[in-house]
Motif scaffolding. Structure first.
Motif, PDB file in Angstrom:
ATOM      1  N   THR A  16      40.182  37.862  38.735  1.00  0.00           N
ATOM      2  CA  THR A  16      39.951  37.534  37.336  1.00  0.00           C
ATOM      3  C   THR A  16      39.191  36.224  37.270  1.00  0.00           C
ATOM      4  N   THR A  17      38.916  35.767  36.090  1.00  0.00           N
ATOM      5  CA  THR A  17      38.339  34.440  35.884  1.00  0.00           C
ATOM      6  C   THR A  17      38.770  33.970  34.513  1.00  0.00           C
ATOM      7  N   HIS A  18      39.044  32.691  34.401  1.00  0.00           N
ATOM      8  CA  HIS A  18      39.507  32.123  33.134  1.00  0.00           C
ATOM      9  C   HIS A  18      38.340  31.386  32.499  1.00  0.00           C
ATOM     10  N   ASP A  20      37.236  29.687  29.274  1.00  0.00           N
ATOM     11  CA  ASP A  20      37.534  29.104  27.967  1.00  0.00           C
ATOM     12  C   ASP A  20      36.331  29.205  27.044  1.00  0.00           C
ATOM     13  N   THR A  69      38.934  38.579  29.773  1.00  0.00           N
ATOM     14  CA  THR A  69      39.504  38.593  28.432  1.00  0.00           C
ATOM     15  C   THR A  69      38.496  38.309  27.333  1.00  0.00           C
ATOM     16  N   GLU A  70      37.661  37.309  27.497  1.00  0.00           N
ATOM     17  CA  GLU A  70      36.915  36.713  26.387  1.00  0.00           C
ATOM     18  C   GLU A  70      35.657  37.513  26.032  1.00  0.00           C
ATOM     19  N   SER A 104      40.712  34.042  24.240  1.00  0.00           N
ATOM     20  CA  SER A 104      42.127  34.124  24.610  1.00  0.00           C
ATOM     21  C   SER A 104      42.849  33.172  23.664  1.00  0.00           C
ATOM     22  N   TRP A 140      46.477  38.935  27.075  1.00  0.00           N
ATOM     23  CA  TRP A 140      46.417  38.070  28.258  1.00  0.00           C
ATOM     24  C   TRP A 140      46.385  36.632  27.737  1.00  0.00           C
ATOM     25  N   ASP A 143      47.092  30.786  29.415  1.00  0.00           N
ATOM     26  CA  ASP A 143      46.842  29.357  29.263  1.00  0.00           C
ATOM     27  C   ASP A 143      47.344  28.814  27.938  1.00  0.00           C
ATOM     28  N   TYR A 218      47.873  31.052  36.569  1.00  0.00           N
ATOM     29  CA  TYR A 218      47.106  32.251  36.223  1.00  0.00           C
ATOM     30  C   TYR A 218      45.951  32.484  37.192  1.00  0.00           C
ATOM     31  N   VAL A 258      40.536  31.202  39.084  1.00  0.00           N
ATOM     32  CA  VAL A 258      41.023  30.331  38.025  1.00  0.00           C
ATOM     33  C   VAL A 258      39.853  29.999  37.094  1.00  0.00           C
ATOM     34  N   ASP A 259      39.783  28.795  36.544  1.00  0.00           N
ATOM     35  CA  ASP A 259      38.795  28.463  35.527  1.00  0.00           C
ATOM     36  C   ASP A 259      37.364  28.636  36.048  1.00  0.00           C
TER      37      ASP A 259
END
Length: 937
Positions: A16-18, A20, A69-70, A104, A140, A143, A218, A258-259
């Protein structure tokens, strides 16, 4: 192994990747260029390059999977690379779009309706872009800085069945030492590790989802190591060894990435490496090493949750999960973002009610109404990014706050109010009014889905330079000729009572109202008094223009709201060593045992009352404005008090700025008639009510994130002593003396977390204090949501200019979309907080429109979604009366989710029937009404 291969044992390694929406950088910087995106060799990159890497991996057909997610970033990517979106869609189950929201979102301070619209807007775009098959019905939220205990209410209503969580009190990436101190016990994270990392989360209304708590972070393996992929495999093995228990049937889950982690890197030798290489390296070294090896499988979040739910494992139940006090300082940081979001959401929801009225009752053409609905939809698109967990929370640095978030927030308000104005203009000019000589017609609209008891004062802004309004002396309503009041800004004030989700036409007149109009003209000295038939309030200059006395009538007698010799709405300074995430008394940093700072009242602060003046003196509204100065710092504040005839509460407005390193609070020392102080709070959550406070994890106050109202109580959920209604001021608590505190301003530039920022700007905060409601001498919670919304969502009034325009709208002088009645096994019960919450006309061409309109009838297929909400009610069914149904052609109804996905087939409404029965075992229910619209065309 691909995601299509069944996962039945071992550990699911989830790439995955977060990403923002914004945070330390702006949206476009994260997408295209920022100093942290050091390229595919470092494992961290821009969003554009991350998606490019994913598309490349999918094209190789090597079993790669990716969970993101985004949708906001996918929208942006589609502008540059539409073929890339096609490739992601073609990946099928291997590309998992978790939830499908634009962001998210935060789930504690974000406005509840915007939480839903974030997903509705994102999923609508995803479906149009060909990504519908990639959508997974999950939230999801790894954060989010804590979680609403009642979150399953809305997730269940939205049709989202699972959730992924990471930040709860005691989790390692936040404040690992945060654990209950009274009584002492294990943290929420420890409890989940012990009793079950996958669990059923149940809300107070019985709604339930299945949630996964990720016990590390996460993104346990943060970034791919281009130099040594085996180091990533070792991290997986360490996770397996550290977290051996708590998994259902031994099915483990580890998120990797992660981020802004890219899914592939290039090794020094030029080889492209991905998370598949990590899985292979782990299995080679550990997963297949012996009989105790835990085999790794690459897959999506959906792959894992499906395997758990299909395994038959018995999952524990958390009813609810009280994980709301992870960090709490952000409840009060950057108050403009919260207030603006609240105002914009209320305006857009009001515009949608007007749209529904026009669609069901007017003669406007469908194309003209479609254009209006597009304007409203654009408002939600503009507002959706503010739902992000680093946006509305106020947890971005100054450059992002002032350069992106605050301007977008203000634009959201501007667009929303413009949409509301457009709707009211269409409504006003569509009414066939019947003014008498020397009368001016005005439409007054109640955009709330219930009949108001409070908030009946309408305010009209006269058209500029129209001299006829100078001669107006009264207003003709169905109750006769009534007086008007001229507000301080020149607007006209009068009382009106339009129906639930409806409007009425009144007529301004040059005639004098009957009888003498007695207007009290109280003076201002060292004290000032505001009173009506229900309450009497005394303000004291010596107390910094706080409330020195608040009395209200009960059973023929008089009671005092506040403790003897105490002051309400008292300003307080709190020395706050915290940051934009945390109050100073919360655990600082990620230390274990924790380290604490300071959050304590500055008792040396001296608030001195200055000049005060009456802005308005009746007959309907009394307003007083007063200046207050904190003598030591020189900081100045303006307090405004407003009392309306017939209302049992006092409206307040505070304007000012916070000194650096401080939080500014207002204090309300409410007590019951015996002088007993409250011990707990009942308060509104985004879609329900919470009656249980979190177990404190630190000394001093623990603030909770409230929505719309907060009610201090003697006992849990009962014996209220008063209440506060507010417009986007989340942070409230009881101090050690039982005094209700609300943080209205905050300026804490200290660091210690991922971002830091200051806020020295002036802000305006509005809130209301009310005495408790009594029934047969017993105080009850009553209908706090209805009362709060009646204050925060005022009546809308517009001048009807006349002429022939009304012929186009063909609207009657009075109309209503509908109202709700609560029943239990067919027997009417007290409605309490039961209402039409949303009435949204679906976009043209949306699924569900009646297909039986015919091609020669002149009727247009139309579709409307009505969402109902109930609180404090045992009703199992709601009867929704929709007058337009009685004459609508070929009407049908269908149960849908809050995201408007069908749950049942369309069912015909009997001819001539104007009611729909809604089964409502839970707090939220949604129904689609499809019909053939014969007006206009």
């Amino acid at each position: 192994m691909t995601s299509k291969t069944p996962f039945t044992q071992g550990i699911l390694i989830c790439p995955t990747t977060h990403i923002d929406w914004d945070w330390v950088y702006t949206f476009d910087q994260y997408y295209a260029s920022n100093s942290q995106a050091t390229g595919s060799s470092s494992g961290r990159d821009t969003v554009q390059n991350i998606f490019n890497a994913a598309v490349s991996l999918f094209s190789r057909r090597i079993g790669f999977t990716f969970s993101v997610t985004e949708v906001g970033f996918l929208q942006r990517y589609a502008r540059d690379n539409p073929a890339g979106i096609t490739a992601l869609a073609a990946a099928g189950d291997d590309f998992c779009l978790m939830g499908g929201g634009i962001t998210s979102p935060d789930n504690l301070v974000c406005a509840g309706e915007l939480f839903i619209r974030n997903y509705l807007v994102g999923r609508s775009w995803a479906k149009q872009a060909g990504l519908e098959a990639n959508l997974y019905d999950s939230a999801w939220l790894p954060d989010d800085f804590g979680h609403d205990p009642q979150l399953p209410v809305v997730l269940n209503a939205m049709g989202l069945t699972t959730a992924g969580l990471s930040r709860v009190p005691g989790s390692p990436q936040g404040s690992p030492g945060a654990a209950p101190i009274d009584p002492v016990g294990p943290s929420i994270a420890s409890q989940l590790n012990t009793h079950g990392l996958v669990f059923h989360w149940q809300a107070g209304d019985g709604s339930r989802i299945t949630a996964l708590f990720m016990p590390n972070t996460y993104g346990t393996v943060g970034y791919l190591d281009a130099d040594d992929i085996s180091s990533n495999a070792k991290t997986v093995n360490q996770f397996v060894n550290q977290y051996r228990s708590g998994w259902p049937d031994g099915l483990r889950f580890i998120p990797v990435g992660v981020d802004f982690a890219t899914p592939s890197v290039t090794s020094p030798s030029g080889e492209v490496l991905s998370w598949l290489n990590v899985t292979h390296a782990y299995n080679t070294s550990n997963g297949n090493s012996n009989s105790n090896g835990v085999k790794g499988t690459t897959g999506t979040f959906k792959t894992y949750m499906d395997a758990v739910l299909q395994s038959g494992a018995v999952l524990p139940v958390n009813a609810p999960l009280n994980a709301q006090n992870y960090w709490t300082g952000y409840f009060a940081s950057r108050p403009a973002l919260k207030r603006n979001q609240y105002a914009a959401v209320r305006a857009l929801m009001s515009a949608e009610v007007i749209s529904a009225l026009l669609r069901t009752s007017s003669g406007y053409s469908t194309s003209s109404l479609d254009a209006f609905d597009s304007t409203v939809w654009n408002g939600w698109e503009v507002l959706a990014p503010s739902s992000h967990h680093d946006f509305v929370t106020g947890t971005s640095p100054d450059n992002v706050y002032y350069g992106e978030q605050l301007p977008l927030s203000r634009q959201g308000v501007s667009v929303a109010r413009a949409a509301l104005d457009q709707g009211m203009e269409l409504l006003a000019q569509g009414i066939s009014s019947k003014p008498q000589s020397q009368e001016l017609p005005v439409v007054v609209c109640n955009t709330l889905g219930f009949e108001r008891v409070h908030g009946l004062l309408a305010e009209l802004t006269p058209p500029p330079a129209d001299l006829r309004f100078h001669a107006v002396k009264s207003v003709r309503t169905r109750d006769g000729l009534l007086p008007i009041q001229r507000a301080a800004n020149g607007n006209l004030l009068f009382m009106a009572a339009p129906p639930s989700a409806g409007y009425e036409t009144v007529y301004l007149s040059t005639l004098s109202p009957p009888g003498p109009i007695v207007i009290a003209q109280p003076s201002v000295g060292d004290t000032a008094t505001l009173e009506n038939d229900l309450i009497r309030v005394t303000l004291s200059k010596a107390d910094g223009w706080g409330i020195s006395q608040f009395s209200y009538g009960v059973d023929g007698g008089t009671r005092s709201l506040f403790a003897s010799q105490s002051v309400g709405n008292q300003l307080r300074f709190y020395t706050d060593s915290g940051n934009i995430y945390q109050f100073g008394n919360e655990p600082y940093g990620s230390y274990n045992p924790p380290v604490y700072g300071t959050f304590s009242q500055d008792t040396s602060a001296n608030f001195v009352g200055g000049d005060a003046r009456w802005l308005e003196q009746g007959p309907y509204r009394y307003r007083l404005q007063a200046e207050v100065t904190e003598k030591n710092s020189g900081h100045k504040f303006t307090l405004e008090y407003s009392l309306v005839v017939g209302e049992r509460f006092l409206r307040m407005k505070l304007t000012g700025a916070s000194p650096s390193g401080m939080s500014v609070a207002v204090a309300f020392p409410m007590v019951n008639p015996s002088g007993t102080v409250p011990t707990t709070l009942s308060y509104g959550t985004p879609h329900y009510q919470q009656d249980v406070l979190p177990v404190p994890n630190w000394s001093g106050p623990t603030f909770v994130a409230t929505h719309d109202y907060v009610i201090p109580c003697i006992e849990q959920g009962s014996q209220p002593v008063g209440g506060i209604y507010h417009q986007g001021i989340p942070a409230w608590t009881l101090d050690d003396d039982g005094v209700l505190l609300g943080v209205v301003l905050r300026n804490t530039p200290a660091g210690g977390r991922g971002a830091s920022g200051s806020d020295s700007g002036w802000h305006e905060q509005e809130y209301v204090v009310a005495p408790p409601l009594s029934v047969k001498s017993t105080t009850v919670l009553g209908t706090p949501l209805k009362d709060a919304l009646s204050v925060t969502t005022p009546l809308e009034a517009r001048f009807i200019s006349g002429g022939q325009e009304g012929q186009g709208g063909s609207l009657a002088e009075t109309g209503s979309l509908g109202q709700v009645t609560a029943t239990n096994s067919g027997t009417p019960v007290e409605s309490e907080d039961v209402m039409i919450r949303v009435a949204r006309v679906q976009a043209p061409g949306a699924a569900g429109g009646s297909s039986s309109c015919g091609t020669t009838s002149g009727a247009i297929p139309s579709s409307l979604v009505v969402r109902t909400e109930k609180r404090g009610s045992q009703a199992t069914q709601l009867t929704v009366r929709l007058p337009f149904l009685a004459t609508a052609g070929n009407a049908e109804t269908q149960v849908v989710t809050a995201l408007e996905a069908p749950l049942t087939e369309l069912v015909a409404v009997p001819s001539g029937t104007d009611t729909v029965t809604v089964d409502s075992p839970r707090a939220l229910a949604a129904t689609r009404i499809a019909w053939c619209r014969r007006q206009g065309g």
